[in-house]
Design a protein around this motif. Sequence first.
Motif, PDB file in Angstrom:
ATOM      1  N   TYR A  67       0.930  -1.266   0.244  1.00  0.00           N
ATOM      2  CA  TYR A  67       0.255  -0.435  -0.326  1.00  0.00           C
ATOM      3  C   TYR A  67       1.077   0.875   0.300  1.00  0.00           C
ATOM      4  N   ARG A  75     -13.450  -0.871  -4.413  1.00  0.00           N
ATOM      5  CA  ARG A  75     -13.299  -2.158  -3.399  1.00  0.00           C
ATOM      6  C   ARG A  75     -11.858  -3.077  -3.169  1.00  0.00           C
ATOM      7  N   ARG A 118      -8.468  -4.661  -2.329  1.00  0.00           N
ATOM      8  CA  ARG A 118      -7.407  -4.846  -1.405  1.00  0.00           C
ATOM      9  C   ARG A 118      -6.309  -5.022  -1.920  1.00  0.00           C
ATOM     10  N   GLU A 173      -7.857   6.614  -2.584  1.00  0.00           N
ATOM     11  CA  GLU A 173      -7.995   5.114  -2.829  1.00  0.00           C
ATOM     12  C   GLU A 173      -7.007   4.388  -1.597  1.00  0.00           C
ATOM     13  N   SER A 206      -6.865   5.073   2.433  1.00  0.00           N
ATOM     14  CA  SER A 206      -7.790   4.558   2.966  1.00  0.00           C
ATOM     15  C   SER A 206      -7.233   2.999   3.242  1.00  0.00           C
ATOM     16  N   LEU A 207      -6.354   2.329   2.390  1.00  0.00           N
ATOM     17  CA  LEU A 207      -5.648   1.088   2.261  1.00  0.00           C
ATOM     18  C   LEU A 207      -4.608   1.526   3.583  1.00  0.00           C
ATOM     19  N   GLU A 265      -8.411  -0.916   6.084  1.00  0.00           N
ATOM     20  CA  GLU A 265      -9.174  -1.453   5.450  1.00  0.00           C
ATOM     21  C   GLU A 265      -9.856  -2.069   5.814  1.00  0.00           C
ATOM     22  N   GLN A 306      -9.489  -6.312  10.048  1.00  0.00           N
ATOM     23  CA  GLN A 306      -8.480  -4.940   9.365  1.00  0.00           C
ATOM     24  C   GLN A 306      -7.658  -5.430   7.815  1.00  0.00           C
TER      25      GLN A 306
END
Length: 304
Positions: free
Chosen positions: A77, A152, A154, A212, A215-216, A220, A249
């Motif tokens: 990430y 959506r 991940r 995005e 957020s990761l 999330e 998580q």
Amino acid sequence: MAAEVGTKSVVAALVANTGIAVAKFVGFFFTGSSSMLAEAIHSVADAGNQALLLLGVRRATKRPSAEHPFGYGRERYFWSFIVALVIFTLGAGFAVYEGIDKVRHPHDIRGVWWAVGILGTGILLEGLSFRTAIGEARPLRGDTTWWRFIRRSRSPELPVVLLEDLGALAGLVVALAAVVLADVTGNAVWDGIGTLCIGALLGVIAILLAVELKSLLIGEGALPEHRRHLLEAASAAPEVRRVIHLRTQHLGPEELLVALKAEFDPALDVAGLAAAIDAAEARLRAAVPITQVIYVEPDLFRED
């Protein structure tokens, strides 16, 4: 599996962008087009971005340590977020700066057919890279829309490559149109306008990715379907009277932390409770295989 799929797409994009960058610099040398230069810098940034994505995938495999007991899965990430920053600063920032300069001080474009040939080749190569990314992502996307898949997912690599390739294709088309318009009209300002459009396009893509990936990075929870499977598995355990709450998580794209608080059969003794907790953990892992770390806390349900 998701990591392997994403890596294939990243490698394909890296090879394509490296070749395209060289071709675009050759085109800029012969034409002096600012749109061509912006696209060349764009391709260099994209190639560097793919290298950063591969670095993230590799570093994420490091074993947990005392300092990082949950492992390094979020490295993927972090480096993907750096990619978004590179797109914004190096790609979009340079293109906007160059576009403003060329609108204010337009330069005649030489050897237009060089630009047309190179940009056409770039469109073909980027199209092949984009098709590879789509093919790799389609099994993971399922029945959802592409936009929902990007929101959506991940796993950061495929959404990044998909948006990069889409932006690259659109940028190439804009650059080609700008060069042709500048030649047909005899007005080189069109070249600067095309460069500004490329910068704006890259800026939008960079902002979408940054939002995005932020957020990761923050953390999330599990996807709704995974959460549902976990709740069903926990509730189905014969020793569990009630699930009080479930917290999840993502520690990485394929690493999920699950914290379960549940009310167990009060007739269980210590050994029986320990066995019931072990059985509940096994059910959770079987329901969602990416579940790596599980904490189960027995408690009594209270209405408040």
